[in-house]
Design a protein around this motif. Sequence first.
Motif, PDB file in Angstrom:
ATOM      1  N   THR A  11     -44.835 123.254 -53.282  1.00  0.00           N
ATOM      2  CA  THR A  11     -43.485 123.814 -53.376  1.00  0.00           C
ATOM      3  C   THR A  11     -43.214 124.728 -52.186  1.00  0.00           C
ATOM      4  O   THR A  11     -42.166 124.626 -51.537  1.00  0.00           O
ATOM      5  N   GLY A  12     -44.171 125.610 -51.900  1.00  0.00           N
ATOM      6  CA  GLY A  12     -43.997 126.543 -50.788  1.00  0.00           C
ATOM      7  C   GLY A  12     -43.783 125.802 -49.476  1.00  0.00           C
ATOM      8  O   GLY A  12     -42.903 126.172 -48.683  1.00  0.00           O
ATOM      9  N   GLN A  13     -44.550 124.755 -49.253  1.00  0.00           N
ATOM     10  CA  GLN A  13     -44.407 123.991 -48.010  1.00  0.00           C
ATOM     11  C   GLN A  13     -42.998 123.411 -47.886  1.00  0.00           C
ATOM     12  O   GLN A  13     -42.363 123.477 -46.826  1.00  0.00           O
ATOM     13  N   ALA A  14     -42.517 122.837 -48.999  1.00  0.00           N
ATOM     14  CA  ALA A  14     -41.172 122.229 -48.970  1.00  0.00           C
ATOM     15  C   ALA A  14     -40.104 123.296 -48.743  1.00  0.00           C
ATOM     16  O   ALA A  14     -39.141 123.071 -48.003  1.00  0.00           O
ATOM     17  N   VAL A  15     -40.292 124.469 -49.361  1.00  0.00           N
ATOM     18  CA  VAL A  15     -39.294 125.538 -49.219  1.00  0.00           C
ATOM     19  C   VAL A  15     -39.302 126.087 -47.788  1.00  0.00           C
ATOM     20  O   VAL A  15     -38.242 126.315 -47.194  1.00  0.00           O
ATOM     21  N   ILE A  16     -40.484 126.273 -47.208  1.00  0.00           N
ATOM     22  CA  ILE A  16     -40.550 126.747 -45.806  1.00  0.00           C
ATOM     23  C   ILE A  16     -39.793 125.772 -44.904  1.00  0.00           C
ATOM     24  O   ILE A  16     -38.977 126.165 -44.073  1.00  0.00           O
ATOM     25  N   GLN A  17     -40.068 124.474 -45.095  1.00  0.00           N
ATOM     26  CA  GLN A  17     -39.424 123.463 -44.245  1.00  0.00           C
ATOM     27  C   GLN A  17     -37.905 123.516 -44.381  1.00  0.00           C
ATOM     28  O   GLN A  17     -37.190 123.453 -43.385  1.00  0.00           O
ATOM     29  N   ALA A  18     -37.441 123.625 -45.632  1.00  0.00           N
ATOM     30  CA  ALA A  18     -35.990 123.619 -45.853  1.00  0.00           C
ATOM     31  C   ALA A  18     -35.351 124.875 -45.263  1.00  0.00           C
ATOM     32  O   ALA A  18     -34.278 124.805 -44.651  1.00  0.00           O
ATOM     33  N   LEU A  19     -36.005 126.023 -45.429  1.00  0.00           N
ATOM     34  CA  LEU A  19     -35.448 127.266 -44.882  1.00  0.00           C
ATOM     35  C   LEU A  19     -35.443 127.228 -43.354  1.00  0.00           C
ATOM     36  O   LEU A  19     -34.451 127.602 -42.716  1.00  0.00           O
ATOM     37  N   ALA A  20     -36.541 126.754 -42.767  1.00  0.00           N
ATOM     38  CA  ALA A  20     -36.622 126.692 -41.306  1.00  0.00           C
ATOM     39  C   ALA A  20     -35.563 125.728 -40.769  1.00  0.00           C
ATOM     40  O   ALA A  20     -34.896 126.027 -39.765  1.00  0.00           O
ATOM     41  N   ALA A  21     -35.373 124.601 -41.469  1.00  0.00           N
ATOM     42  CA  ALA A  21     -34.360 123.631 -41.027  1.00  0.00           C
ATOM     43  C   ALA A  21     -32.961 124.234 -41.099  1.00  0.00           C
ATOM     44  O   ALA A  21     -32.079 123.865 -40.318  1.00  0.00           O
TER      45      ALA A  21
END
Length: 293
Positions: A11-21
């Motif tokens: 979950t954290g990985q997906a959230v980091i990616q979405a926030l960075a994008a």
Amino acid sequence: MILVTGAGGKTGQAVIQALAAAGAAVRALVYRPEQARLAQGLGAQQVVVGDMRDRATVEQAARGVRAVYHICPNVSPYEVDMGQAAITAAQSAPVQHFVYHSVLHPQTEAMPHHWLKLRVEERLFESGLPFTILQPAAYMQNVAAHWDQIVQRGTYAVPYATETRLSLVDLQDVAAVAAIVLSEPAHVGATYELAGTAPLSPNEVAAILSQQLGFPVGAQVVPLDRWEQQARANGLGDYQIATLLEMFRYYERHGLWGNPHVLQWLLGRPPTTLAAAIERWAKGRGPHAVGVG
Ligand SMILES: NC(=O)c1ccc[n+]([C@@H]2O[C@H](COP(=O)([O-])OP(=O)(O)OC[C@H]3O[C@@H](n4cnc5c(N)ncnc54)[C@H](OP(=O)(O)O)[C@@H]3O)[C@@H](O)[C@H]2O)c1
């Protein structure tokens, strides 16, 4: 800067990616030093390594951030301690927005890990923090965790009856919502159930897998004693095993389903279907990337 806790998990990985994008600056709180590079590779600008049960660590991680996205490790007996540590740290930062990654139907006392999330939600209500609560259904990525068996043996094996109906949600849609709510103060005070599909049984999931992959896939029941044996062999602890067994029994009795309307409204488009997610996994980077794929 936004602090993402539990950042090394799927979950954290997906959230980091979405926030960075979305152009947000992210500080990731990870558990193990080797997860630091992973978080940076996904777009985190800063990384803190530490134990979320330790209040000083979380307080240090939250210092100077605008918002916190709090993710507790899956099926953790420390959910309330970690939740309280994150809330206290957010209060002393102080942050403008606290988003809690909860679960669909935390009101379900028969599932202890759901019930603990309700207790954290309660503390959040009492904290005075500007909060948003996201309550995702079971991830579609849980299906992908069985990828090798699906592809090699044509079976989708679950530890409950194959008629059990669960709503599913694509973790990428959940992460997209995380980025949306963190970018708009209008979501403060809201609690959102995030279901992406109508309730689907393992039989229906297997039928969609068959259609998308082009070979027959059948749903199969793994007896609970065999599941438990396998879970122990894989190193799962007593609390996790007992809690997951209660969850499987609950699923079989009642299912766990929600409604996709809220997710559609938040995303401004229909949620990702299971067929589309399977197509993405099959075409894309393969089963090893399905956690965030
Ligand atoms: N899976 C679903 O279908 C679903 C649906 C709805 C909601 N959720 C919720 O989503 C949340 C996240 O699930 P997940 O599977 O992404 O999480 P996860 O991978 O179990 O855990 C997140 C991260 O927390 C780390 N961690 C473990 N103990 C820690 C500690 N003491 N201090 C700091 N970090 C620690 C883990 O490190 P290690 O890698 O070293 O263990 C992992 O990297 C859970 O709360 C779950 O209930 C899940």
